[in-house]
Design a protein around this motif. Structure first.
Motif, PDB file in Angstrom:
ATOM      1  N   GLY A 114       0.923  -1.081   0.142  1.00 23.51           N
ATOM      2  CA  GLY A 114       0.057  -0.183  -0.013  1.00 23.51           C
ATOM      3  C   GLY A 114       0.972   1.381  -0.034  1.00 23.51           C
ATOM      4  N   PRO A 115       0.446   2.419   0.302  1.00 20.04           N
ATOM      5  CA  PRO A 115       1.130   3.660   0.433  1.00 20.04           C
ATOM      6  C   PRO A 115       2.417   3.486   1.389  1.00 20.04           C
ATOM      7  CG  PRO A 115      -1.014   4.236   0.448  1.00 20.04           C
ATOM      8  CD  PRO A 115      -1.130   2.675   0.563  1.00 20.04           C
ATOM      9  N   ILE A 116       3.365   3.789   1.118  1.00 18.21           N
ATOM     10  CA  ILE A 116       4.631   3.663   1.791  1.00 18.21           C
ATOM     11  C   ILE A 116       4.970   5.072   2.604  1.00 18.21           C
ATOM     12  CG2 ILE A 116       7.168   3.263   1.843  1.00 18.21           C
ATOM     13  CD1 ILE A 116       6.708   1.825  -0.573  1.00 18.21           C
ATOM     14  N   PRO A 117       4.740   5.368   3.826  1.00 18.46           N
ATOM     15  CA  PRO A 117       5.519   6.534   4.432  1.00 18.46           C
ATOM     16  C   PRO A 117       6.681   6.433   4.841  1.00 18.46           C
ATOM     17  CG  PRO A 117       4.495   4.990   6.178  1.00 18.46           C
ATOM     18  CD  PRO A 117       4.332   4.209   4.796  1.00 18.46           C
ATOM     19  N   LEU A 118       7.402   7.607   4.520  1.00 18.91           N
ATOM     20  CA  LEU A 118       8.817   7.848   4.574  1.00 18.91           C
ATOM     21  C   LEU A 118       9.160   9.037   5.495  1.00 18.91           C
ATOM     22  CD1 LEU A 118       9.299   7.901   0.688  1.00 18.91           C
ATOM     23  CD2 LEU A 118       9.639   5.915   2.225  1.00 18.91           C
ATOM     24  N   ARG A 119      10.150   8.661   6.364  1.00 18.07           N
ATOM     25  CA  ARG A 119      10.780   9.586   7.267  1.00 18.07           C
ATOM     26  C   ARG A 119      12.148  10.169   6.424  1.00 18.07           C
ATOM     27  NH1 ARG A 119      11.450   6.891  12.354  1.00 18.07           N
ATOM     28  NH2 ARG A 119      11.134   5.080  11.534  1.00 18.07           N
ATOM     29  N   ILE A 120      12.047  11.133   6.206  1.00 16.70           N
ATOM     30  CA  ILE A 120      13.150  11.848   5.400  1.00 16.70           C
ATOM     31  C   ILE A 120      14.316  12.848   6.245  1.00 16.70           C
ATOM     32  CG2 ILE A 120      13.918  13.185   3.372  1.00 16.70           C
ATOM     33  CD1 ILE A 120      11.747  10.934   2.748  1.00 16.70           C
ATOM     34  N   GLN A 121      15.566  12.088   6.343  1.00 16.57           N
ATOM     35  CA  GLN A 121      16.603  12.725   6.823  1.00 16.57           C
ATOM     36  C   GLN A 121      17.986  12.778   5.995  1.00 16.57           C
ATOM     37  OE1 GLN A 121      16.226  10.190  10.460  1.00 16.57           O
ATOM     38  NE2 GLN A 121      16.230  12.009  11.632  1.00 16.57           N
ATOM     39  N   ASN A 126      18.283   9.130   1.954  1.00 18.18           N
ATOM     40  CA  ASN A 126      17.021   8.563   1.543  1.00 18.18           C
ATOM     41  C   ASN A 126      16.747   8.863   0.032  1.00 18.18           C
ATOM     42  OD1 ASN A 126      16.204   9.994   4.307  1.00 18.18           O
ATOM     43  ND2 ASN A 126      15.438   7.723   3.926  1.00 18.18           N
ATOM     44  N   THR A 127      16.830   7.850  -0.692  1.00 13.75           N
ATOM     45  CA  THR A 127      16.657   8.113  -2.401  1.00 13.75           C
ATOM     46  C   THR A 127      15.788   7.231  -3.034  1.00 13.75           C
ATOM     47  OG1 THR A 127      19.168   8.710  -2.278  1.00 13.75           O
ATOM     48  CG2 THR A 127      18.127   8.278  -4.432  1.00 13.75           C
ATOM     49  N   LEU A 128      14.874   7.694  -4.122  1.00 18.96           N
ATOM     50  CA  LEU A 128      14.054   7.032  -4.798  1.00 18.96           C
ATOM     51  C   LEU A 128      14.630   6.844  -6.057  1.00 18.96           C
ATOM     52  CD1 LEU A 128      11.260   5.892  -5.458  1.00 18.96           C
ATOM     53  CD2 LEU A 128      10.676   8.346  -6.345  1.00 18.96           C
ATOM     54  N   HIS A 129      14.878   5.355  -6.691  1.00 19.20           N
ATOM     55  CA  HIS A 129      15.576   5.050  -7.829  1.00 19.20           C
ATOM     56  C   HIS A 129      14.500   4.644  -8.824  1.00 19.20           C
ATOM     57  CE1 HIS A 129      19.255   5.222  -5.661  1.00 19.20           C
ATOM     58  NE2 HIS A 129      18.557   4.666  -4.693  1.00 19.20           N
ATOM     59  N   ILE A 130      14.411   5.271 -10.102  1.00 21.23           N
ATOM     60  CA  ILE A 130      13.301   4.722 -11.125  1.00 21.23           C
ATOM     61  C   ILE A 130      13.864   5.141 -12.469  1.00 21.23           C
ATOM     62  CG2 ILE A 130      11.247   5.227 -12.260  1.00 21.23           C
ATOM     63  CD1 ILE A 130      10.196   6.448  -9.578  1.00 21.23           C
ATOM     64  N   ALA A 131      13.928   3.874 -13.207  1.00 21.55           N
ATOM     65  CA  ALA A 131      14.204   3.865 -14.560  1.00 21.55           C
ATOM     66  C   ALA A 131      15.582   4.538 -14.802  1.00 21.55           C
ATOM     67  CB  ALA A 131      13.176   4.408 -15.348  1.00 21.55           C
ATOM     68  N   GLY A 132      16.815   4.198 -13.940  1.00 16.33           N
ATOM     69  CA  GLY A 132      17.957   4.957 -14.262  1.00 16.33           C
ATOM     70  C   GLY A 132      18.050   6.424 -13.545  1.00 16.33           C
ATOM     71  N   SER A 133      17.049   6.768 -13.006  1.00 13.12           N
ATOM     72  CA  SER A 133      17.219   8.111 -12.397  1.00 13.12           C
ATOM     73  C   SER A 133      17.168   8.171 -11.006  1.00 13.12           C
ATOM     74  CB  SER A 133      16.197   9.005 -13.079  1.00 13.12           C
ATOM     75  OG  SER A 133      15.277   9.430 -12.362  1.00 13.12           O
ATOM     76  N   ASP A 134      17.771   8.920 -10.243  1.00 17.33           N
ATOM     77  CA  ASP A 134      17.921   9.022  -8.883  1.00 17.33           C
ATOM     78  C   ASP A 134      17.230  10.529  -8.181  1.00 17.33           C
ATOM     79  OD1 ASP A 134      19.163   6.597  -9.086  1.00 17.33           O
ATOM     80  OD2 ASP A 134      21.176   7.642  -8.732  1.00 17.33           O
ATOM     81  N   LEU A 135      16.405  10.288  -7.185  1.00 18.38           N
ATOM     82  CA  LEU A 135      15.793  11.381  -6.767  1.00 18.38           C
ATOM     83  C   LEU A 135      16.240  11.296  -5.073  1.00 18.38           C
ATOM     84  CD1 LEU A 135      14.085  14.082  -6.872  1.00 18.38           C
ATOM     85  CD2 LEU A 135      11.837  12.216  -6.299  1.00 18.38           C
ATOM     86  N   PRO A 136      17.035  12.286  -4.864  1.00 24.27           N
ATOM     87  CA  PRO A 136      17.478  12.363  -3.412  1.00 24.27           C
ATOM     88  C   PRO A 136      16.259  12.987  -2.667  1.00 24.27           C
ATOM     89  CG  PRO A 136      19.479  13.426  -4.597  1.00 24.27           C
ATOM     90  CD  PRO A 136      18.024  12.906  -5.508  1.00 24.27           C
ATOM     91  N   LEU A 137      15.579  12.315  -1.692  1.00 21.05           N
ATOM     92  CA  LEU A 137      14.388  12.559  -1.200  1.00 21.05           C
ATOM     93  C   LEU A 137      14.440  14.165  -0.175  1.00 21.05           C
ATOM     94  CD1 LEU A 137      12.646   9.272  -0.745  1.00 21.05           C
ATOM     95  CD2 LEU A 137      12.344  11.081  -2.411  1.00 21.05           C
ATOM     96  N   ALA A 138      15.735  14.251   0.346  1.00 20.07           N
ATOM     97  CA  ALA A 138      16.076  15.466   1.265  1.00 20.07           C
ATOM     98  C   ALA A 138      15.866  16.615   0.273  1.00 20.07           C
ATOM     99  CB  ALA A 138      17.179  15.203   2.047  1.00 20.07           C
ATOM    100  N   ASP A 139      15.972  16.470  -0.929  1.00 19.33           N
ATOM    101  CA  ASP A 139      16.216  17.555  -1.715  1.00 19.33           C
ATOM    102  C   ASP A 139      14.721  18.360  -2.008  1.00 19.33           C
ATOM    103  OD1 ASP A 139      18.834  17.270  -2.219  1.00 19.33           O
ATOM    104  OD2 ASP A 139      18.578  16.789  -4.307  1.00 19.33           O
TER     105      ASP A 139
END
Length: 156
Positions: A114-121, A126-139
């Motif tokens: 289901g939905p994933i709660p994320l605590r970001i520090q 903490n990074t989301l990786h999709i199809a060869g791209s990285d999204l640093p979540l703290a940004d």
């Protein structure tokens, strides 16, 4: 405390993919108005990963996911050291396999999240990786986000 918490929620109705077949992930405020902060389309394999540095073992962890029948399914967790909140036995919840490979532990699973709660520090990268791209979540500038499937027609 673990840097990311993946807490199973009650099942939800599958969301339709867009007319093009693209599946979208949305990151929304966990606190406050719950407004959408970012959205990313998944690649053709409908897979994504979340990575972070474990707050107790201070080692990298990668959680792998796949979208199946309109639901988020966690398929594996890869880590280097056992610590609080990490699996330590082969018969962990929803486990389908357990192995050690190249100095890493790999717990294979079939876990609907289901939905994933994320605590970001920032210090836990903490990074989301999709199809060869990285999204640093703290940004994104939020201490708590919820990752879920979203509908392409929803306003950005």
């Amino acid at each position: 405390m673990a840097a990311i918490a993946a807490i199973p929620f009650a099942p939800f109705a599958p969301l339709p993919a867009s007319a093009s077949g693209t599946v979208w992930l949305c990151l929304s405020e966990t606190r406050g108005q719950g407004r959408e902060i970012a959205r990313r389309s998944l690649g053709p394999d409908n897979r994504f990963s979340l990575s972070f540095i474990h707050s107790v073992s201070d080692t990298p962890v990668i959680d792998n996911y796949h979208i199946e029948n309109g639901e988020i399914l966690q398929t594996s967790e890869i880590f280097e050291a056992h610590g609080a909140g990490l699996p330590s036995i082969a018969n962990d919840m929803d486990a389908t396999g357990w192995r050690q490979e190249e100095g890493k532990f790999i717990l294979e699973m079939s876990r609907r999240t289901g939905p994933i709660p994320l605590r970001i520090q920032a210090q836990f990268e903490n990074t989301l990786h999709i199809a060869g791209s990285d999204l640093p979540l703290a940004d994104l500038g939020h201490k708590a986000l919820t990752l879920a499937l979203c509908d392409e027609e929803k306003p950005h």
